[in-house]
Scaffold this motif. Structure first.
Motif, PDB file in Angstrom:
ATOM      1  N   GLU A   1       0.218   5.220  33.242  1.00 46.82           N
ATOM      2  CA  GLU A   1       1.014   6.083  32.382  1.00 46.82           C
ATOM      3  C   GLU A   1       1.035   7.520  32.891  1.00 46.82           C
ATOM      4  O   GLU A   1       1.820   8.340  32.414  1.00 46.82           O
ATOM      5  CB  GLU A   1       0.431   6.081  30.959  1.00 46.82           C
ATOM      6  CG  GLU A   1       0.435   4.721  30.294  1.00 46.82           C
ATOM      7  CD  GLU A   1       1.833   4.238  29.986  1.00 46.82           C
ATOM      8  OE1 GLU A   1       2.713   5.095  29.833  1.00 46.82           O
ATOM      9  OE2 GLU A   1       2.038   3.020  29.913  1.00 46.82           O
ATOM     10  N   ARG A   2       0.143   7.831  33.823  1.00 45.65           N
ATOM     11  CA  ARG A   2       0.054   9.189  34.371  1.00 45.65           C
ATOM     12  C   ARG A   2       0.014   9.094  35.891  1.00 45.65           C
ATOM     13  O   ARG A   2      -0.520   8.137  36.457  1.00 45.65           O
ATOM     14  CB  ARG A   2      -1.197   9.904  33.865  1.00 45.65           C
ATOM     15  CG  ARG A   2      -1.254  10.080  32.362  1.00 45.65           C
ATOM     16  CD  ARG A   2      -2.599  10.648  31.919  1.00 45.65           C
ATOM     17  NE  ARG A   2      -2.677  10.796  30.477  1.00 45.65           N
ATOM     18  CZ  ARG A   2      -2.985   9.806  29.637  1.00 45.65           C
ATOM     19  NH1 ARG A   2      -3.257   8.597  30.125  1.00 45.65           N
ATOM     20  NH2 ARG A   2      -3.027  10.014  28.344  1.00 45.65           N
ATOM     21  N   ALA A   3       0.528  10.099  36.536  1.00 45.06           N
ATOM     22  CA  ALA A   3       0.457  10.171  37.991  1.00 45.06           C
ATOM     23  C   ALA A   3      -0.984  10.467  38.417  1.00 45.06           C
ATOM     24  O   ALA A   3      -1.779  10.988  37.633  1.00 45.06           O
ATOM     25  CB  ALA A   3       1.393  11.258  38.506  1.00 45.06           C
ATOM     26  N   PRO A   4      -1.340  10.131  39.653  1.00 44.86           N
ATOM     27  CA  PRO A   4      -2.716  10.371  40.108  1.00 44.86           C
ATOM     28  C   PRO A   4      -3.118  11.836  40.070  1.00 44.86           C
ATOM     29  O   PRO A   4      -4.294  12.156  39.877  1.00 44.86           O
ATOM     30  CB  PRO A   4      -2.712   9.840  41.547  1.00 44.86           C
ATOM     31  CG  PRO A   4      -1.569   8.896  41.615  1.00 44.86           C
ATOM     32  CD  PRO A   4      -0.545   9.420  40.666  1.00 44.86           C
TER      33      PRO A   4
ATOM     34  N   TRP B   1       2.200  -0.856  38.108  1.00 48.66           N
ATOM     35  CA  TRP B   1       3.355  -0.561  37.265  1.00 48.66           C
ATOM     36  C   TRP B   1       3.329   0.924  36.953  1.00 48.66           C
ATOM     37  O   TRP B   1       2.278   1.473  36.620  1.00 48.66           O
ATOM     38  CB  TRP B   1       3.296  -1.306  35.935  1.00 48.66           C
ATOM     39  CG  TRP B   1       3.469  -2.782  36.025  1.00 48.66           C
ATOM     40  CD1 TRP B   1       3.810  -3.519  37.111  1.00 48.66           C
ATOM     41  CD2 TRP B   1       3.284  -3.703  34.951  1.00 48.66           C
ATOM     42  NE1 TRP B   1       3.865  -4.843  36.799  1.00 48.66           N
ATOM     43  CE2 TRP B   1       3.545  -4.997  35.476  1.00 48.66           C
ATOM     44  CE3 TRP B   1       2.942  -3.575  33.610  1.00 48.66           C
ATOM     45  CZ2 TRP B   1       3.458  -6.135  34.682  1.00 48.66           C
ATOM     46  CZ3 TRP B   1       2.865  -4.709  32.822  1.00 48.66           C
ATOM     47  CH2 TRP B   1       3.121  -5.971  33.354  1.00 48.66           C
ATOM     48  N   ALA B   2       4.469   1.571  37.010  1.00 52.82           N
ATOM     49  CA  ALA B   2       4.563   2.992  36.677  1.00 52.82           C
ATOM     50  C   ALA B   2       5.453   3.154  35.461  1.00 52.82           C
ATOM     51  O   ALA B   2       6.517   2.533  35.367  1.00 52.82           O
ATOM     52  CB  ALA B   2       5.125   3.781  37.848  1.00 52.82           C
ATOM     53  N   ALA B   3       5.025   3.995  34.535  1.00 54.82           N
ATOM     54  CA  ALA B   3       5.729   4.117  33.267  1.00 54.82           C
ATOM     55  C   ALA B   3       7.054   4.855  33.392  1.00 54.82           C
ATOM     56  O   ALA B   3       8.020   4.514  32.725  1.00 54.82           O
ATOM     57  CB  ALA B   3       4.832   4.831  32.252  1.00 54.82           C
ATOM     58  N   ASP B   4       7.090   5.893  34.249  1.00 53.75           N
ATOM     59  CA  ASP B   4       8.306   6.686  34.320  1.00 53.75           C
ATOM     60  C   ASP B   4       8.484   7.200  35.741  1.00 53.75           C
ATOM     61  O   ASP B   4       7.675   6.921  36.635  1.00 53.75           O
ATOM     62  CB  ASP B   4       8.295   7.837  33.307  1.00 53.75           C
ATOM     63  CG  ASP B   4       7.094   8.768  33.476  1.00 53.75           C
ATOM     64  OD1 ASP B   4       6.656   8.982  34.621  1.00 53.75           O
ATOM     65  OD2 ASP B   4       6.603   9.289  32.466  1.00 53.75           O
ATOM     66  N   VAL B   5       9.548   7.958  35.944  1.00 50.59           N
ATOM     67  CA  VAL B   5       9.887   8.391  37.293  1.00 50.59           C
ATOM     68  C   VAL B   5       8.829   9.330  37.865  1.00 50.59           C
ATOM     69  O   VAL B   5       8.587   9.345  39.074  1.00 50.59           O
ATOM     70  CB  VAL B   5      11.277   9.062  37.312  1.00 50.59           C
ATOM     71  CG1 VAL B   5      12.361   8.031  37.058  1.00 50.59           C
ATOM     72  CG2 VAL B   5      11.359  10.205  36.303  1.00 50.59           C
ATOM     73  N   ASP B   6       8.191  10.144  37.011  1.00 54.46           N
ATOM     74  CA  ASP B   6       7.146  11.038  37.508  1.00 54.46           C
ATOM     75  C   ASP B   6       5.961  10.250  38.053  1.00 54.46           C
ATOM     76  O   ASP B   6       5.373  10.605  39.083  1.00 54.46           O
ATOM     77  CB  ASP B   6       6.659  11.972  36.389  1.00 54.46           C
ATOM     78  CG  ASP B   6       7.708  13.018  36.018  1.00 54.46           C
ATOM     79  OD1 ASP B   6       8.625  13.229  36.829  1.00 54.46           O
ATOM     80  OD2 ASP B   6       7.594  13.604  34.928  1.00 54.46           O
TER      81      ASP B   6
ATOM     82  N   GLY C   1       8.642  -0.051  38.938  1.00 53.65           N
ATOM     83  CA  GLY C   1       8.915   0.866  37.840  1.00 53.65           C
ATOM     84  C   GLY C   1      10.096   1.764  38.141  1.00 53.65           C
ATOM     85  O   GLY C   1      10.685   1.715  39.219  1.00 53.65           O
ATOM     86  N   PRO C   2      10.433   2.617  37.186  1.00 54.07           N
ATOM     87  CA  PRO C   2       9.731   2.761  35.901  1.00 54.07           C
ATOM     88  C   PRO C   2       9.959   1.562  34.984  1.00 54.07           C
ATOM     89  O   PRO C   2      11.061   1.045  34.906  1.00 54.07           O
ATOM     90  CB  PRO C   2      10.331   4.025  35.298  1.00 54.07           C
ATOM     91  CG  PRO C   2      11.681   4.157  35.936  1.00 54.07           C
ATOM     92  CD  PRO C   2      11.564   3.576  37.308  1.00 54.07           C
ATOM     93  N   VAL C   3       8.875   1.121  34.323  1.00 55.00           N
ATOM     94  CA  VAL C   3       8.944  -0.056  33.460  1.00 55.00           C
ATOM     95  C   VAL C   3       8.913   0.316  31.988  1.00 55.00           C
ATOM     96  O   VAL C   3       8.896  -0.556  31.134  1.00 55.00           O
ATOM     97  CB  VAL C   3       7.768  -1.021  33.761  1.00 55.00           C
ATOM     98  CG1 VAL C   3       7.842  -1.516  35.175  1.00 55.00           C
ATOM     99  CG2 VAL C   3       6.422  -0.369  33.469  1.00 55.00           C
ATOM    100  N   GLY C   4       8.853   1.614  31.642  1.00 57.16           N
ATOM    101  CA  GLY C   4       8.717   2.024  30.255  1.00 57.16           C
ATOM    102  C   GLY C   4       7.257   2.229  29.916  1.00 57.16           C
ATOM    103  O   GLY C   4       6.361   1.810  30.640  1.00 57.16           O
ATOM    104  N   ARG C   5       7.012   2.877  28.800  1.00 50.18           N
ATOM    105  CA  ARG C   5       5.643   3.238  28.446  1.00 50.18           C
ATOM    106  C   ARG C   5       4.988   2.142  27.632  1.00 50.18           C
ATOM    107  O   ARG C   5       5.567   1.586  26.722  1.00 50.18           O
ATOM    108  CB  ARG C   5       5.635   4.545  27.647  1.00 50.18           C
ATOM    109  CG  ARG C   5       6.006   5.715  28.526  1.00 50.18           C
ATOM    110  CD  ARG C   5       5.957   7.020  27.763  1.00 50.18           C
ATOM    111  NE  ARG C   5       6.190   8.093  28.704  1.00 50.18           N
ATOM    112  CZ  ARG C   5       5.231   8.667  29.404  1.00 50.18           C
ATOM    113  NH1 ARG C   5       3.987   8.293  29.247  1.00 50.18           N
ATOM    114  NH2 ARG C   5       5.515   9.618  30.269  1.00 50.18           N
TER     115      ARG C   5
END
Length: 735
Positions: A534-537, A566-571, A585-589
């Motif tokens: 849900e967060r970038a590294p 899986w990544a929640a959003d484009v960031d 992703g993005p796959v949603g939160r």
């Protein structure tokens, strides 16, 4: 590299050391058996708080090193700024006594802040074998107006030869029934029952529950019963454990009062008398318990992390008829039901109906063969005990007094782990979800998603975790909605200390693997691992996790042949891609929203922010004019429209949103980008809007209206995104 699980990037270690409380981190590491906490605290050098918590880590854990812990604590005492009231002084003193370091023990005894009972136990152990030892051992009893204890001559351990001479007895009074459950009795069995028979309260019925012993042990029980006609034997055809035996005795007892005695403990001769007198003197009381001194068979008291003076749950003495009528009986698990029974009694009758005498009326033996001993270490309880406590607490909290009568032979009112004697659970699942399930964390929002997944996948299991960066000093309860799913059998609560297997393990937060659990504490195997980020590294404040280390830890812990991100959003996609990670992703939160935080009123003008088309999104739009009478800022480059530019190359969207009261999200952005930005703004405490209509901006000048609007949007977004993710998750898992 940590020897058994993970490597942790030095920058991540330094970030954890800067942002995490040493005390919270050390306790979470012990509570969860996490690897690498000492390396984090070592970054802080000779900081006293870091040193004493490194000592705590050394005192506890699977591979406790008392000598190393004591050395770290001595360094902490000598460090600049240590001051008075330093933490864990009791543990250091106990370690010095156990190690036989009498000199350091005496020095630590002189420090202010030592718990009086820990100090007393240390003094007793330091004088063992010297004049005055027995007087020191007896002093708590004498101070309470009780006769001193002695040690009789003869064979057996000193514990089994304990005695106390009393000059008088009570011949008349209500009958007291005491049950002793017996299975494979040790050498302390006969002395324990003899201490019961030696009670000054003579109107006594002793119920020995023979819990399906073999012929030799059954003969011992018969021989003991033949010595006193106050003993009755209740024979169980099938071994059912202590609490099934107590339930039978509760039904068949004849006494007005009903109590318990463990088969390896010693009762002071006046224990029953003191407790009965308390019940007689206060008619509103339904139950009276007392305290115990815990000690070993050689009468040494000190054990690192064990308080020497403690509540003795098996000392409970109750009014039998109302307790049987309103409570029914004990939960028939194998372990841990004492506390559930007491808490249920307090819930049904009221906390004022139960009282604990602050007197040491029992000597509680620290037995190596105890069923419970392996379930406890310093700051660690077996995960099944936590799960059981959470389950019964929820049942008590949500039920009326009438509904808390337990039928031991009926359906279970809450789930009980197999480790404690509950139904044997199948630890093989299609999907296991490992997440921070705490009520005060994101756990409460998982119920819709987990329930949806369970309707699609044959079997779903959950595992609780605690990311090091968000660790707490105390254990926190799982979310009530998740417990409800467990109680109803919708999802299974998995025990990671037992063999588990999953087709897919979804790691709800990659930060769970920054300081992963040790292999001794984790026996979960998976064919595939999905790391849901849900967060970038990298955050605005520093690195949160190293994706390479996280992947390695996931593979080592689970034996998975495939690890997928899986990544929640484009960031998050961009952040992971920068590390060379292949991302879906993005796959949603999944974690839609963080904890609700009301925005703080800003002195002076309302701060209105604008997300420009240059903030990494794929759309392009026209910058609107800034409203009059506000502090107008734009996350982007180039002036124009009355906005003060904030360089998006140096400040991220979330950090920018934290400085604003209201944030305009451009309507012409593509829906995924707009939704991700909308949630980012909400999570950071601002109110997102899609237009700057004059009336709307004026209304949002009022902090109370901003707060109301934001809370409404939070609830709406949670519903929408929970439902969307619930629909999406089963499809993704089938890939």
């Amino acid at each position: 590299m940590h020897e058994d699980v993970s490597a942790v990037d030095a920058r991540v270690l330094a970030q954890l050391a800067r942002t995490t409380s040493p005390g919270a981190l050390a306790r979470a590491a012990l509570r969860r058996d996490l690897v690498g906490a000492d390396a984090v605290l070592e970054v802080l050098g000779d900081d006293p708080d870091a040193l004493v918590n490194r000592a705590l880590l050394a005192f506890g854990g699977v591979s406790a090193d008392l000598r190393a812990g004591l050395e770290l604590f001595v360094r902490a005492l000598a460090a600049p700024g240590a001051g008075a009231g330093i933490e864990h002084l009791d543990l250091a003193l106990q370690a010095a006594v156990v190690l036989g370091d009498d000199t350091r023990a005496r020095v630590l005894l002189a420090e202010s802040g030592v718990d009086p009972w820990v100090a007393w136990a240390a003094e007793v152990d330091l004088t063992a074998g010297h004049d005055g030892w027995l007087e020191r051992l007896s002093s708590p009893f004498v101070d309470a107006g009780l006769e001193p204890v002695g040690v009789a001559a003869g064979d057996g351990s000193p514990f089994d030869r304990l005695t106390s001479v009393v000059p008088d007895v009570v011949e008349d009074g209500p009958l007291v029934s005491v049950v002793v459950s017996v299975f494979r009795p040790g050498p302390s069995f006969e002395p324990a029952v003899q201490s019961l028979l030696a009670q000054t309260w003579r109107p006594l019925e002793v119920l020995l529950v023979d819990d399906a012993n073999d012929p030799a042990d059954a003969a011992r029980i018969l021989d003991l019963a033949a010595t006193d006609d106050r003993i009755r034997i209740l024979r169980q055809d099938v071994n059912g454990g202590t609490y099934r035996g107590r339930n039978r005795a509760l039904r068949e007892a004849r006494g007005e009062f009903f109590g318990f005695q463990d088969a390896d403990d010693w009762m002071h001769p006046r224990r029953l008398e003191r407790q009965v007198r308390e019940l007689e003197a206060h008619e509103h009381l339904v139950a009276v318990s007392s305290r115990a001194v815990r000690l070993h068979e050689d009468l040494r008291i000190t054990r690192v992390g064990a308080p020497p003076f403690t509540l003795n749950l098996p000392s409970l003495l109750v009014r039998r008829e109302p307790v049987l009528r309103r409570l029914g009986g004990f939960d028939p698990v194998r372990k841990a039901a004492d506390l559930e029974f007491v808490r249920r009694l307090e819930t049904v009758f009221g906390s004022e109906a139960a009282r604990t005498l602050e007197e040491p009326l029992t000597l509680y033996q620290l037995s190596h063969g105890s069923l419970s001993r392996a379930d406890f270490r310093l700051s660690w309880h077996h995960p099944s005990r936590h799960a059981y406590h959470s389950g019964f607490s929820r049942w008590h909290r949500r039920s009326s007094a009438r509904d808390l009568r337990l039928n031991p032979d009926g359906p279970r009112p809450f789930a009980a782990p197999a480790h404690l004697g509950g139904p044997e659970a199948d630890q093989r699942v299609a999907v296991a979800v490992w997440a921070d399930l705490r009520e005060r964390g994101p756990g409460g929002r998982f119920a819709v998603e987990l329930a949806s997944l369970a309707r699609t996948v044959d079997r779903v299991g959950v595992l609780g975790g605690e990311p090091a960066r968000r660790s707490s000093r105390r254990r926190e309860e799982p979310a009530d909605r998740v417990l409800d799913l467990v109680d109803r059998g919708v999802v299974a609560w998995l025990d990671p200390t037992r063999e588990c297997s999953a087709d897919v393990l979804v790691v709800r937060d990659p930060e769970l693997l920054v300081l992963p659990p040790s292999r001794e504490a984790w026996h979960v195997r998976a064919d595939r691992v999905v790391l849901a980020a849900e967060r970038a590294p990298e955050s605005d404040d520093g690195p949160l996790f190293d994706p390479t280390d996280v992947e390695r830890a996931a593979q080592l812990l689970t034996g998975a042949s495939e690890v997928q991100w899986w990544a929640a959003d484009v960031d998050v996609v961009a952040g992971l891609s920068a590390w060379g990670v292949e991302v879906t992703g993005p796959v949603g939160r999944w974690e839609v929203l963080g904890p609700v935080r009301s925005p703080q009123p800003v002195p002076g003008a309302t701060v209105v922010g604008l997300l420009d088309d240059l903030t990494g999104c794929t759309g392009a739009g026209t910058r609107p004019r800034a409203p009059h009478g506000v502090d107008a800022r734009v996350l982007g480059r180039g002036r124009g429209g009355g906005w003060v530019p904030i360089d998006d190359r140096r400040v991220g969207r979330r950090a920018f949103s934290r400085t604003c009261d209201v944030v305009l999200v451009p309507q012409d952005w593509p829906r995924p980008d707009r939704d991700a930005a909308w949630l980012d703004v909400l999570e950071e405490g601002a109110v997102p809007v899609l237009s700057l209509e004059r009336e709307r901006v004026q209304a949002l000048h009022d902090p109370a209206e901003r707060d109301r609007r934001r809370r409404s949007l939070l609830a709406e977004a949670a519903r929408d995104y929970d439902a969307a993710w619930a629909r999406r998750l089963p499809e993704l898992l089938r890939r």
